[in-house]
Design a protein around this motif. Structure first.
Motif, PDB file in Angstrom:
ATOM      1  N   GLN A 180      45.378  29.363  94.398  1.00  0.00           N
ATOM      2  CA  GLN A 180      44.926  30.749  94.300  1.00  0.00           C
ATOM      3  C   GLN A 180      43.509  30.935  94.803  1.00  0.00           C
ATOM      4  O   GLN A 180      43.162  31.983  95.299  1.00  0.00           O
ATOM      5  CB  GLN A 180      45.051  31.231  92.854  1.00  0.00           C
ATOM      6  CG  GLN A 180      46.498  31.369  92.403  1.00  0.00           C
ATOM      7  CD  GLN A 180      47.064  32.740  92.705  1.00  0.00           C
ATOM      8  OE1 GLN A 180      46.330  33.669  92.945  1.00  0.00           O
ATOM      9  NE2 GLN A 180      48.375  32.867  92.699  1.00  0.00           N
ATOM     10  N   MET A 187      36.763  34.641  87.401  1.00  0.00           N
ATOM     11  CA  MET A 187      37.715  34.997  86.345  1.00  0.00           C
ATOM     12  C   MET A 187      36.958  35.368  85.074  1.00  0.00           C
ATOM     13  O   MET A 187      37.333  36.301  84.365  1.00  0.00           O
ATOM     14  CB  MET A 187      38.599  33.788  86.013  1.00  0.00           C
ATOM     15  CG  MET A 187      39.732  33.556  86.949  1.00  0.00           C
ATOM     16  SD  MET A 187      41.284  34.194  86.282  1.00  0.00           S
ATOM     17  CE  MET A 187      41.470  33.111  84.862  1.00  0.00           C
ATOM     18  N   ILE A 193      41.965  42.280  85.810  1.00  0.00           N
ATOM     19  CA  ILE A 193      42.478  41.682  87.039  1.00  0.00           C
ATOM     20  C   ILE A 193      43.620  42.567  87.511  1.00  0.00           C
ATOM     21  O   ILE A 193      44.554  42.839  86.755  1.00  0.00           O
ATOM     22  CB  ILE A 193      42.965  40.243  86.796  1.00  0.00           C
ATOM     23  CG1 ILE A 193      41.762  39.324  86.539  1.00  0.00           C
ATOM     24  CG2 ILE A 193      43.780  39.727  87.976  1.00  0.00           C
ATOM     25  CD1 ILE A 193      42.131  37.870  86.306  1.00  0.00           C
ATOM     26  N   THR A 209      52.547  36.411  89.544  1.00  0.00           N
ATOM     27  CA  THR A 209      51.093  36.234  89.619  1.00  0.00           C
ATOM     28  C   THR A 209      50.409  36.896  88.428  1.00  0.00           C
ATOM     29  O   THR A 209      49.501  36.327  87.811  1.00  0.00           O
ATOM     30  CB  THR A 209      50.558  36.825  90.943  1.00  0.00           C
ATOM     31  OG1 THR A 209      51.221  36.175  92.024  1.00  0.00           O
ATOM     32  CG2 THR A 209      49.060  36.621  91.087  1.00  0.00           C
ATOM     33  N   CYS A 210      50.868  38.091  88.091  1.00  0.00           N
ATOM     34  CA  CYS A 210      50.289  38.823  86.970  1.00  0.00           C
ATOM     35  C   CYS A 210      50.500  38.046  85.663  1.00  0.00           C
ATOM     36  O   CYS A 210      49.576  37.929  84.844  1.00  0.00           O
ATOM     37  CB  CYS A 210      50.924  40.212  86.897  1.00  0.00           C
ATOM     38  SG  CYS A 210      50.144  41.277  85.684  1.00  0.00           S
ATOM     39  N   ASP A 212      50.957  34.804  85.414  1.00  0.00           N
ATOM     40  CA  ASP A 212      50.105  33.601  85.486  1.00  0.00           C
ATOM     41  C   ASP A 212      48.679  33.921  85.038  1.00  0.00           C
ATOM     42  O   ASP A 212      48.080  33.195  84.255  1.00  0.00           O
ATOM     43  CB  ASP A 212      50.025  33.069  86.923  1.00  0.00           C
ATOM     44  CG  ASP A 212      51.308  32.350  87.339  1.00  0.00           C
ATOM     45  OD1 ASP A 212      52.183  32.160  86.466  1.00  0.00           O
ATOM     46  OD2 ASP A 212      51.431  32.000  88.520  1.00  0.00           O
ATOM     47  N   TYR A 213      48.157  35.023  85.554  1.00  0.00           N
ATOM     48  CA  TYR A 213      46.771  35.347  85.224  1.00  0.00           C
ATOM     49  C   TYR A 213      46.620  35.871  83.801  1.00  0.00           C
ATOM     50  O   TYR A 213      45.602  35.627  83.162  1.00  0.00           O
ATOM     51  CB  TYR A 213      46.181  36.319  86.255  1.00  0.00           C
ATOM     52  CG  TYR A 213      45.729  35.552  87.464  1.00  0.00           C
ATOM     53  CD1 TYR A 213      44.489  34.929  87.461  1.00  0.00           C
ATOM     54  CD2 TYR A 213      46.557  35.373  88.552  1.00  0.00           C
ATOM     55  CE1 TYR A 213      44.079  34.168  88.536  1.00  0.00           C
ATOM     56  CE2 TYR A 213      46.158  34.610  89.637  1.00  0.00           C
ATOM     57  CZ  TYR A 213      44.919  34.016  89.622  1.00  0.00           C
ATOM     58  OH  TYR A 213      44.518  33.254  90.684  1.00  0.00           O
ATOM     59  N   ALA A 233      45.307  41.437  82.744  1.00  0.00           N
ATOM     60  CA  ALA A 233      45.804  41.482  84.123  1.00  0.00           C
ATOM     61  C   ALA A 233      46.899  42.540  84.215  1.00  0.00           C
ATOM     62  O   ALA A 233      47.711  42.666  83.302  1.00  0.00           O
ATOM     63  CB  ALA A 233      46.345  40.117  84.537  1.00  0.00           C
TER      64      ALA A 233
ATOM     65  N   LEU B 179      46.572  25.673  84.846  1.00  0.00           N
ATOM     66  CA  LEU B 179      45.443  26.053  85.677  1.00  0.00           C
ATOM     67  C   LEU B 179      44.541  24.836  85.842  1.00  0.00           C
ATOM     68  O   LEU B 179      44.025  24.298  84.880  1.00  0.00           O
ATOM     69  CB  LEU B 179      44.668  27.190  85.010  1.00  0.00           C
ATOM     70  CG  LEU B 179      43.957  28.111  85.987  1.00  0.00           C
ATOM     71  CD1 LEU B 179      44.943  29.121  86.555  1.00  0.00           C
ATOM     72  CD2 LEU B 179      42.814  28.809  85.306  1.00  0.00           C
TER      73      LEU B 179
END
Lengths: 325, 325
Positions: A180, A187, A193, A209-210, A212-213, A233, B179
């Protein structure tokens, strides 16, 4: 130039006066610096505050489209929106962001919006001060929202976060095994996000992705200025103007909470202190930027590189010579 | 203290003289600083060079075990190995790395090894200079390899990379959806990425992690100082002493290539220049560390935080007062 009159026109919200004032704070001529100082002191008394929103994202995530769609949504609600940029690379690349108003064609024609390209200075310290002062001018000109955009280059996110009330990180949907490339420090600065391009074929990737974040944000230590559930996010599609009003509601809710709990005020006070500290350091280090100082640094640096003298001993000599210059 | 005699004993490789010399360069007393300078100037003439290996990795990746196994392998080959640490957090945490010699029990008893804990200074600039000078002392004492260890805290990796000929990043095996938390900048500094704990149950995860990083390294721009195929990621097991000799062969091959192509010499020259520049900046900024300067900064900073004066105007006042102090 009549600085008092210029200030009054800025306070009346005149766009041309605002543009001229920003040109003044961008100037490096010492008489202009003195005038800029006077203007800023005059305007500080008005104590107007906009919501300052910092926005970071690497090239390709759709920052321009987001700013245009988001900005148009705000101006449609009757809000006045200013857009500034911190882009230390702009003089090299010929303006990688905001160099071209066609990038935000609709917003640039909106009379409730004010877009100002990044100045062509490479020195991040100079860009930072100019942008900070331009933000203050936009606030004095009674803008409700000031968007400060940056690309993810070096220290520029820190610069933007330190002058923003809210910091947004814009991301593109990414494949599962893709690196990423979001720096951990970034972050940790983000209040929201936003995973952009959550539309069409990319929607499933955006959802992953959303998620994950969201997970990653939960792993970070809670900051005092965040109510439960923040930072968060979310998905948006700037292209389809989807999710933007929900994102705006989140920003307002977070701002309201911070105002009620004293973090708006303490945040701004800490930022002012931070910039004071930075200005003092830059002014001290500026002693190294004279032609004489540079020549001496080059000469001593050459001796050090060849092993003729150690770095610490050479630095001591440099300080002695600086005092003599 | 007889500095000339101390220097001769260091050149003869006497451990107690080396330890005493490092204590001298760690001291902040001005008479000690002068003696340290003299000692370093005396020793510079010997022009001895060790292979300086920087090593970074977050807590838990097995740095101590790696240094012990790797160090023991080198001393068994007849090489003399010194271990230093850059740990700006050590004074707060009571020594998070190298505070305890039992951490490397076998290596600390090896007479071809020299282990020195991190000094208890919080200021990274001070730690950097002390470590750089300690490295020079170890080289004068004819060590073949100097390992400089750091934890992944703030700028400490940059400090270590800027005083190393080779920079190793030690990682633990990670799950696919975890991560990784490796800062991009750190990846870009690494010459070798070593995925440790490639043993037992963790071996499959280590293989995946190694493959992930091999892929990621290929995405980075090639640096001039790297031959084809570098930087590279490899697996090791410090616990089972597995892969260490292959890693050492890689380090030697890379070093040989850099020596033959001029990058060893140019790298060291650039590093010396970098440290000269840092020393000059620190010396300039040290003007802010006097009690009077701190008091003035606090007072003006308070005014700025309350909005009584802008950061730039306050900084100008600060500079005027500094000149008057």
């Amino acid at each position: 130039m009549d600085i008092k009159q210029l200030g009054e026109r800025v306070l009346a919200g005149e766009r041309r006066a605002l543009a001229r004032s920003i040109t003044l704070v961008e100037s490096q001529r010492s008489d202009h610096r003195a005038q800029a100082s006077e203007l800023l002191e005059n305007l500080a008394g008005a104590k107007r505050q906009a919501l300052r929103i910092g926005l970071s994202g690497t090239p390709g995530v759709g920052k321009s489209t987001f700013i245009e769609s988001f900005g148009m949504m705000l101006t449609a609600q009757g809000l006045r929106v200013a857009v500034l940029a911190v882009d230390p690379s702009s003089s090299r690349s010929g303006g990688s962001i905001l160099g071209d108003k066609t990038r935000m064609e609709r917003l640039s024609r909106d009379r409730n919006a004010f877009i100002r390209p990044s100045p062509s200075q490479t020195h991040l310290g100079g860009v930072a001060r100019r942008t900070r002062e331009a933000v203050a001018l936009c606030e004095a000109a009674d803008f409700d929202v000031v968007l400060i955009e940056t690309v993810g280059v070096g220290q520029s996110e820190t610069v933007v976060a330190e002058m923003s009330d809210l910091f947004l990180l814009l991301l593109a949907p990414a494949g599962g095994d893709e690196l990423q490339g979001v720096k951990r420090g970034i972050m940790e600065m983000a209040d929201l996000i936003l995973v952009n391009k959550a539309d069409g074929d990319l929607k499933p990737a955006a959802m992953r992705t959303c998620a994950d974040y969201s997970g990653a944000l939960r792993l970070l230590r809670k900051r005092p200025q965040d109510p439960d559930g923040y930072p968060k996010a979310m998905m948006v599609s700037a292209l389809q103007e989807d999710g933007l009003s929900v994102a705006w509601e989140e920003m307002q809710a977070l701002t309201k909470w911070r105002r009620e709990n004293g973090f708006w005020e303490s945040g701004r006070a800490n930022q002012a202190r931070y910039w004071f500290d930075q200005e003092v350091r830059q002014a001290l280090l500026a002693k190294l930027n004279t032609p004489e100082a540079r020549a001496t640094m080059d000469q001593l640096g050459g001796d050090v590189a060849q092993g003729g003298i150690g770095p610490a001993a050479a630095a001591q000599k440099m300080l002695e010579r600086l005092n003599a210059i």
